[in-house]
Design a protein around this motif. Structure first.
Motif, PDB file in Angstrom:
ATOM      1  N   GLU A  54       7.039  61.076  41.485  1.00  0.00           N
ATOM      2  CA  GLU A  54       5.514  61.023  41.047  1.00  0.00           C
ATOM      3  C   GLU A  54       4.737  60.558  42.095  1.00  0.00           C
ATOM      4  OE1 GLU A  54       3.375  60.797  37.231  1.00  0.00           O
ATOM      5  OE2 GLU A  54       5.644  61.264  37.566  1.00  0.00           O
ATOM      6  N   ARG A  58       2.649  64.035  42.916  1.00  0.00           N
ATOM      7  CA  ARG A  58       1.253  64.021  41.992  1.00  0.00           C
ATOM      8  C   ARG A  58       0.481  63.152  42.696  1.00  0.00           C
ATOM      9  NH1 ARG A  58       2.588  66.191  37.294  1.00  0.00           N
ATOM     10  NH2 ARG A  58       4.727  66.071  36.477  1.00  0.00           N
ATOM     11  N   PRO A 515       5.143  57.383  34.964  1.00  0.00           N
ATOM     12  CA  PRO A 515       3.580  57.272  35.195  1.00  0.00           C
ATOM     13  C   PRO A 515       3.113  55.886  35.199  1.00  0.00           C
ATOM     14  CG  PRO A 515       4.238  58.971  33.655  1.00  0.00           C
ATOM     15  CD  PRO A 515       5.364  58.200  34.115  1.00  0.00           C
ATOM     16  N   ALA A 529       1.925  55.518  26.499  1.00  0.00           N
ATOM     17  CA  ALA A 529       2.534  57.011  26.664  1.00  0.00           C
ATOM     18  C   ALA A 529       2.700  57.587  25.338  1.00  0.00           C
ATOM     19  CB  ALA A 529       3.805  56.970  27.624  1.00  0.00           C
ATOM     20  N   LEU A 538      -0.946  60.401  28.616  1.00  0.00           N
ATOM     21  CA  LEU A 538      -1.036  59.030  28.822  1.00  0.00           C
ATOM     22  C   LEU A 538      -2.388  58.494  28.329  1.00  0.00           C
ATOM     23  CD1 LEU A 538       0.378  59.408  32.536  1.00  0.00           C
ATOM     24  CD2 LEU A 538       1.600  58.713  30.566  1.00  0.00           C
ATOM     25  N   THR A 612      -3.358  64.189  30.887  1.00  0.00           N
ATOM     26  CA  THR A 612      -1.710  64.492  31.187  1.00  0.00           C
ATOM     27  C   THR A 612      -1.561  63.686  32.527  1.00  0.00           C
ATOM     28  OG1 THR A 612      -2.671  66.509  32.539  1.00  0.00           O
ATOM     29  CG2 THR A 612      -2.228  66.593  30.084  1.00  0.00           C
ATOM     30  N   ARG A 613      -0.123  64.211  32.619  1.00  0.00           N
ATOM     31  CA  ARG A 613       0.350  63.570  33.972  1.00  0.00           C
ATOM     32  C   ARG A 613      -0.387  63.994  35.125  1.00  0.00           C
ATOM     33  NH1 ARG A 613       5.607  61.627  32.791  1.00  0.00           N
ATOM     34  NH2 ARG A 613       6.395  61.918  35.079  1.00  0.00           N
TER      35      ARG A 613
END
Length: 641
Positions: A54, A58, A515, A529, A538, A612-613
């Motif tokens: 993550e 991300r 996350p 979540a 999220l 969203t993530r």
């Protein structure tokens, strides 16, 4: 000189007296610590692996993972991340998280540290050591015992206040964050099991409910956002998340986020009188009730006959009959044929009374012997949820299901599991046994259940349990906790093809919790979540300062379909803002829900967004998100790790 990405460094703890010196040191050479500003993750489990992915993919962060072993657990997978030249991930192996290991990971110059082990004491000990090495370090600690976590959180924050006396409450809250992976994942697991049943989030003392609405249905509260709508044929499955409100009408099925009233604290259980807890229903079984009723009817019939035939008063006749039944009356020598016949009938009734009293005594012995034992599922139970696995995750899910007043039957092979005592407290039926063995799921009435949650820590057990339950009911909704990505994907497709009319969900605690941990390491707060179908959304609190996607834009222009949507605006002064909007019983409301679309967001504002993530990582890093077909490829959210 730092260890290049893709290599593995090994920490050599300082020698100690006694035999521990040989076991605490590793056999490889020590590597130089990395440069500052990076993220450090301590752990060798699935959450550590997912968190490293993550942060690196991300958020574009340099990550150093401190693992206890590269050969066991998720160590090989974490090592594979370091071997990937596309990721800036380094690995340091240390059998113990002591000061030498933390120094090898560069904690003195790191921006944030996450401790993901399931051992609360080890995590807190490592957090205290890291705080001594770097008082400015942002700490994210995984703790199952939240009460202990809050106290240690206050202890760790005092070191920050001593170094920065003028630190604001919001900044102080971001310096140390205590999270529970099981508590973070529980709402999504429960929602997946209950299907169309909504699940709730507590934010700023208000209740946000996620509801799946049929065409033409209206939400009960204030609709904040359309979270998902059915995708068009041929479209990217992720494009239906957070659509433009103008493209989704009430004539289509949709998942919405609605705002209800203020959250009320759960009622405290009242203490029942001692006699109220007697298991009378188990003591007087149906057969004993019928026997008692028949015996009572016989005594009444004899009393009526004595009253009619002998002319005695009714009460006196009843008294004589009872004496005869109990066998303590004298023979009716002076009575006529009628009296003697009645006495014989009463004696026969007394003979029937003795077996009844013996049966009652035996039932009482068995009932009170098991009064403190686990409750068994009722015979006529149906429409319940079968929860297999009462570990940490299962315990949290059990609490949530009882809050929703959903009937539950628990199954666990270990009578000393963490959730067994909790199930006894909730008066929830428990079946002790291996769910993969014959008869165990039948005892839990899985064939008449509405859903089954397989939440053990073993993938094979969860899969075998799901298959056995499907044999009882091919349409049963099944939620699996699986760890291996590839295995989960293959199993999901196989179950979907084999049982096309049944719903299958595969969820991972680490996937749902990562996350929140990553956002806390970046200084943001994930409030919840939300599982929407096979995707995860999220709800997060973000500062708009210097954010090109938020600052200087109106609320309407800040919305990006498929990525994020603004739900609320914080009206409080930055110095007086609540540090934890997820506190379910906040006394002072601070958020303006559904703000005016024409309102301009300024630096210093705090907003609550549904995202969203990918959207959260773009909002955090400031990069422009790619939506639709341009979205970078990623693993399916249903594939847990």
């Amino acid at each position: 000189m730092s260890t290049p990405p893709g290599t593995t460094g090994h920490a050599r703890p300082a020698p100690r007296p006694g035999p521990r010196a040989a076991t605490s040191a590793t056999s490889a050479t020590s590597a130089a610590p990395p440069p500052g500003g990076h993220m450090v993750v301590c752990g060798g489990d699935a959450l550590a692996h997912r968190l490293a992915v993550e942060l690196a993919d991300r958020y574009g962060q340099r990550v150093v993972v401190l693992v206890p072993s590269l050969l066991h657990g998720h160590g090989p997978r974490i090592a594979a991340l370091a071997a990937d030249p596309q990721r800036t991930v380094e690995v340091v192996e240390a059998g113990e998280i002591d000061e030498a290991a933390l120094a090898a990971a560069g904690v003195e110059r790191a921006a944030a540290l996450a401790l993901t082990s399931e051992d609360d004491q080890a995590n807190l000990h490592a957090a205290l050591r890291a705080r001594r090495l770097n008082p400015d370090l942002r700490l994210v600690v995984r703790v199952f015992n939240r009460r202990l976590g809050r106290r240690v959180e206050q202890l760790l924050d005092r070191a920050v206040l001593a170094r920065h006396p003028g630190l604001s409450a919001a900044a102080l809250e971001a310096s140390t964050t205590v999270l529970s992976a099981s508590a973070t994942a529980t709402p999504a697991l429960v929602a997946a099991a209950l299907g169309g049943r909504s699940h709730a989030l507590h934010i700023d003392g208000r209740l946000l409910r996620v509801a799946e609405l049929d065409p033409g249905a209206r939400p009960e509260g204030t609709e904040l956002a359309v979270l998902a709508a059915p995708p068009h044929p041929g479209a990217d499955p992720a494009d239906h998340l957070l659509p433009d409100p103008g493209t989704v009408g009430a004539d289509r099925p949709r998942a919405v986020l609605e705002l209800l009233g203020r959250a009320e604290p759960p009622p405290r259980p009242r203490r029942r009188p001692a006699l109220a807890g007697l298991p009378l229903a188990d003591l007087f079984t149906p057969r004993l009730r019928w026997a008692l009723a028949a015996l009572t009817a016989l005594v009444l019939a004899l009393t009526t006959a004595s009253w009619r035939l002998t002319g005695r008063p009714p009460l006196h006749a009843a008294w004589l009959v009872v004496l005869d039944v109990l066998g303590i009356a004298d023979p009716a020598e002076d009575a006529g044929p009628t009296g003697k016949t009645l006495q014989i009938a009463s004696a026969v009734a007394g003979m029937l009374l003795m077996p009844f009293l013996i049966a009652l005594a035996l039932e009482a012995l068995g009932t009170f012997r098991t009064a403190t034992a686990l409750r068994r599922p009722p015979r006529n139970l149906s429409g319940h949820v079968v929860l297999v696995g009462l570990g940490r995750v299962g315990s949290r899910v059990l609490d949530r299901l009882r809050e929703l007043d959903v009937p539950v039957v628990c199954v666990d092979r270990d009578p000393t599991a963490a959730g067994v005592a909790r199930a006894r407290t909730h008066d929830v039926p428990v079946v002790i046994g291996d769910a993969t063995q014959d008869g165990v799921l039948d005892a839990a009435k899985a064939g008449r259940a509405r859903a089954l949650l397989a939440l053990t820590s073993d993938d094979g057990t969860n899969l075998e349990t799901a298959l056995a339950a499907r044999e009882s009911d091919p349409r049963l909704r099944v939620v699996l906790r699986l760890f291996d990505d590839d295995f989960a994907g293959d199993i999901y497709r196989a179950l979907r093809d084999s049982y096309p009319h049944a719903e299958t969900r595969s969820r991972s605690v680490s996937f749902l919790a990562a996350p929140a941990f990553a956002s806390a390491m970046m200084g943001r707060q994930v409030l919840g979540a939300i599982a929407v179908g096979r995707e995860v959304l999220l709800v997060a609190a973000l500062d708009t300062t210097a954010n090109p996607h938020l600052s200087g834009r109106t609320v309407a222009r800040a919305h990006r379909p498929g990525a994020w949507r603004i739900l609320a605006l914080d009206l409080a002064h930055p110095d007086r803002r609540s540090p934890d909007l997820a506190d379910p019983y906040t006394t002072t409301p601070e958020l303006l829900w559904n703000p005016d679309p024409a309102r301009v967001l300024a630096d210093g504002d705090r907003v609550v967004v549904a995202t969203t993530r990918e959207g959260l990582s773009h909002l955090t890093t400031g990069r422009t998100p790619a939506v639709g077909r341009q979205r970078p490829p990623h693993r399916h959210p249903g594939r847990p790790g």
